[in-house]
Design an enzyme around this catalytic site. Structure first.
Site, mmCIF file in Angstrom:
data_model
loop_
_atom_site.group_PDB
_atom_site.id
_atom_site.type_symbol
_atom_site.label_atom_id
_atom_site.label_comp_id
_atom_site.label_asym_id
_atom_site.label_seq_id
_atom_site.Cartn_x
_atom_site.Cartn_y
_atom_site.Cartn_z
ATOM 1 N N LYS A 136 34.708 31.762 45.374
ATOM 2 C CA LYS A 136 36.028 31.442 44.817
ATOM 3 C C LYS A 136 37.098 31.464 45.912
ATOM 4 C CE LYS A 136 35.884 35.033 42.011
ATOM 5 N NZ LYS A 136 34.563 35.649 42.300
ATOM 6 N N ARG A 145 39.675 37.288 33.753
ATOM 7 C CA ARG A 145 38.371 37.934 33.827
ATOM 8 C C ARG A 145 37.946 38.559 32.508
ATOM 9 N NH1 ARG A 145 38.467 39.059 39.696
ATOM 10 N NH2 ARG A 145 36.573 40.137 40.269
ATOM 11 N N ARG A 194 30.345 39.559 54.515
ATOM 12 C CA ARG A 194 31.688 38.961 54.532
ATOM 13 C C ARG A 194 32.665 39.765 55.392
ATOM 14 N NH1 ARG A 194 34.463 38.093 48.913
ATOM 15 N NH2 ARG A 194 33.856 40.265 48.669
ATOM 16 N N ARG A 212 35.983 44.673 53.239
ATOM 17 C CA ARG A 212 36.510 45.310 52.036
ATOM 18 C C ARG A 212 35.716 46.574 51.689
ATOM 19 N NH1 ARG A 212 36.997 40.382 47.803
ATOM 20 N NH2 ARG A 212 36.306 42.056 46.428
ATOM 21 N N ARG A 218 30.226 45.315 40.039
ATOM 22 C CA ARG A 218 31.092 44.142 39.869
ATOM 23 C C ARG A 218 30.343 43.021 39.150
ATOM 24 N NH1 ARG A 218 32.683 43.799 45.975
ATOM 25 N NH2 ARG A 218 33.241 41.656 45.473
HETATM 26 P P1 AP5 Z 1 33.978 34.523 48.785
HETATM 27 O O1 AP5 Z 1 34.546 33.148 48.734
HETATM 28 O O2 AP5 Z 1 34.741 35.563 49.502
HETATM 29 O O3 AP5 Z 1 33.574 35.000 47.326
HETATM 30 P P2 AP5 Z 1 34.448 35.275 46.025
HETATM 31 O O4 AP5 Z 1 33.910 34.455 44.912
HETATM 32 O O5 AP5 Z 1 35.908 35.156 46.336
HETATM 33 O O6 AP5 Z 1 33.996 36.768 45.751
HETATM 34 P P3 AP5 Z 1 34.806 38.122 45.623
HETATM 35 O O7 AP5 Z 1 33.901 39.200 46.056
HETATM 36 O O8 AP5 Z 1 36.141 38.039 46.275
HETATM 37 O O9 AP5 Z 1 34.990 38.151 44.094
HETATM 38 P P4 AP5 Z 1 35.287 39.333 43.208
HETATM 39 O O10 AP5 Z 1 35.557 38.626 41.968
HETATM 40 O O11 AP5 Z 1 34.270 40.385 43.150
HETATM 41 O O12 AP5 Z 1 36.516 40.067 43.969
HETATM 42 P P5 AP5 Z 1 38.098 40.038 43.720
HETATM 43 O O13 AP5 Z 1 38.773 40.189 45.020
HETATM 44 O O14 AP5 Z 1 38.458 38.927 42.848
HETATM 45 O O15 AP5 Z 1 32.511 34.397 49.447
HETATM 46 C C1 AP5 Z 1 31.757 35.556 49.758
HETATM 47 C C2 AP5 Z 1 31.071 35.371 51.125
HETATM 48 O O16 AP5 Z 1 30.085 34.354 51.021
HETATM 49 C C3 AP5 Z 1 32.034 34.936 52.247
HETATM 50 O O17 AP5 Z 1 31.712 35.634 53.418
HETATM 51 C C4 AP5 Z 1 31.767 33.445 52.395
HETATM 52 O O18 AP5 Z 1 31.915 33.027 53.746
HETATM 53 C C5 AP5 Z 1 30.322 33.288 51.920
HETATM 54 N N1 AP5 Z 1 30.125 32.046 51.188
HETATM 55 C C6 AP5 Z 1 30.966 31.468 50.277
HETATM 56 N N2 AP5 Z 1 30.439 30.330 49.774
HETATM 57 C C7 AP5 Z 1 29.214 30.184 50.372
HETATM 58 C C8 AP5 Z 1 28.177 29.197 50.280
HETATM 59 N N3 AP5 Z 1 28.311 28.114 49.467
HETATM 60 N N4 AP5 Z 1 27.069 29.397 51.036
HETATM 61 C C9 AP5 Z 1 26.947 30.475 51.863
HETATM 62 N N5 AP5 Z 1 27.892 31.433 51.991
HETATM 63 C C10 AP5 Z 1 29.016 31.293 51.258
HETATM 64 O O19 AP5 Z 1 38.277 41.386 42.885
HETATM 65 C C11 AP5 Z 1 38.094 42.654 43.489
HETATM 66 C C12 AP5 Z 1 38.382 43.757 42.476
HETATM 67 O O20 AP5 Z 1 39.751 43.697 42.069
HETATM 68 C C13 AP5 Z 1 37.585 43.680 41.168
HETATM 69 O O21 AP5 Z 1 36.314 44.281 41.294
HETATM 70 C C14 AP5 Z 1 38.527 44.424 40.208
HETATM 71 O O22 AP5 Z 1 38.436 45.817 40.394
HETATM 72 C C15 AP5 Z 1 39.894 43.980 40.685
HETATM 73 N N6 AP5 Z 1 40.358 42.742 40.000
HETATM 74 C C16 AP5 Z 1 40.634 41.544 40.602
HETATM 75 N N7 AP5 Z 1 41.022 40.634 39.697
HETATM 76 C C17 AP5 Z 1 41.013 41.264 38.485
HETATM 77 C C18 AP5 Z 1 41.300 40.846 37.168
HETATM 78 N N8 AP5 Z 1 41.680 39.583 36.892
HETATM 79 N N9 AP5 Z 1 41.161 41.749 36.169
HETATM 80 C C19 AP5 Z 1 40.800 43.020 36.416
HETATM 81 N N10 AP5 Z 1 40.492 43.482 37.644
HETATM 82 C C20 AP5 Z 1 40.607 42.615 38.683
HETATM 83 MG MG MG Z 2 37.484 36.538 46.520
#
Ligand code: AP5
Ligand code: MG
Ligand code: ZN
Length: 215
Positions: free
Chosen positions: A13, A88, A127, A161, A172
């Site tokens: 994402k 979410r 990452r 992170r 997660r």
């Molecule tokens: P990346 O693009 O970074 O993945 P992502 O989908 O953004 O994954 P996240 O880990 O950021 O998602 P998340 O939902 O767990 O975390 P968030 O910050 O939202 O890609 C990952 C890696 O893979 C990178 O190194 C990239 O280079 C590689 N990659 C990407 N695409 C690839 C491909 N096609 N092939 C190979 N490699 C690839 O949330 C964190 C925390 O915040 C949550 O756990 C929660 O506690 C809180 N939170 C955030 N939003 C909310 C909400 N709306 N409600 C409640 N709590 C929330």
């Molecule tokens: Mg992300």
């Protein structure tokens, strides 16, 4: 244009959102990034969120929906929004409907990044991001062109992170399955969900998304 990027942790994402920002001048609204900024700044929201995020659980619906509303209000009315990691839960999906309607915005597409969970732990544990500009990288899948130097800004400082460890990632993913995947039918019923193969190479995923947005 307002779109949601939906998919489990590590689906890509953030990676794809950053590319859309570069290519189309849209704004990435990542509640994860907003919460990490709040934790870093030590705001009341950050203090509340820190331990929850370290466990890999979800922060309260009220907090994240308030963050999204504030961020939208700071944007120009014709700047497109990419919702990354929000909504979410069903409550957040309902809140987003209200938030968008109040601002005269429409939801155009929900792009579901379809991925194989087995690959996600490797993606997440490899990452890292630039400490200066936030550009995302991966030890194996998206390296810097010059080792140790950010492609985008030239910084040599990177960070990882605290929630990117295998145990937290499992929590997660469980949260995603239990609370986030069930919101898809809400958008499916509106006919705005498009699936993209998130297991393809990063560039191919970008192309697939671009072709959806061009329609
Ligand atoms: P990346 O693009 O970074 O993945 P992502 O989908 O953004 O994954 P996240 O880990 O950021 O998602 P998340 O939902 O767990 O975390 P968030 O910050 O939202 O890609 C990952 C890696 O893979 C990178 O190194 C990239 O280079 C590689 N990659 C990407 N695409 C690839 C491909 N096609 N092939 C190979 N490699 C690839 O949330 C964190 C925390 O915040 C949550 O756990 C929660 O506690 C809180 N939170 C955030 N939003 C909310 C909400 N709306 N409600 C409640 N709590 C929330
Ligand atoms: Mg992300
Ligand atoms: Zn950088």
């Amino acid at each position: 244009m307002n779109i949601i990027l939906l998919g489990p942790p590590g689906a890509g994402k953030g990676t794809q959102a950053q590319r859309l920002v570069e290519a189309r001048g849209m704004r990435q609204l990542s509640t994860g990034d907003m919460l990490r900024a709040a934790v870093k700044a030590g705001t009341p929201t950050g203090l509340q969120a820190k331990a929850v995020m370290e466990r890999g659980e979800l922060v309260s619906d009220e907090i994240v929906s308030a963050l999204i509303g504030e961020e939208l209000d700071s944007m120009g009315a014709d700047t497109g929004a990419i919702f990354d990691g929000y909504p979410r839960t069903a409550a957040q999906a309902a809140a987003l409907d209200g938030i968008l309607a109040q601002r005269g915005r429409n939801l155009d597409h929900v792009i579901e990044l379809d991925v194989n969970e087995d690959a996600l732990v490797e993606r997440i544990t490899g990452r890292f991001t630039c400490a200066n500009c936030g550009k995302g990288y991966h030890d194996k899948f998206e390296q810097t062109k010059v080792p140790g130097v950010c492609d985008k800004c030239g910084s040599t400082e990177f960070k990882r992170r605290p929630d990117d460890n295998e145990e937290t990632v499992r929590t997660r993913m469980a949260e995603y399955r239990a609370k986030t995947a069930p919101i898809l039918p809400i958008y499916d019923a509106r006919g705005i969900v498009v699936q993209v193969d998130g297991m393809a190479d990063i560039d191919l995923v970008t192309k697939a998304i671009e072709s959806i947005l061009a329609n």
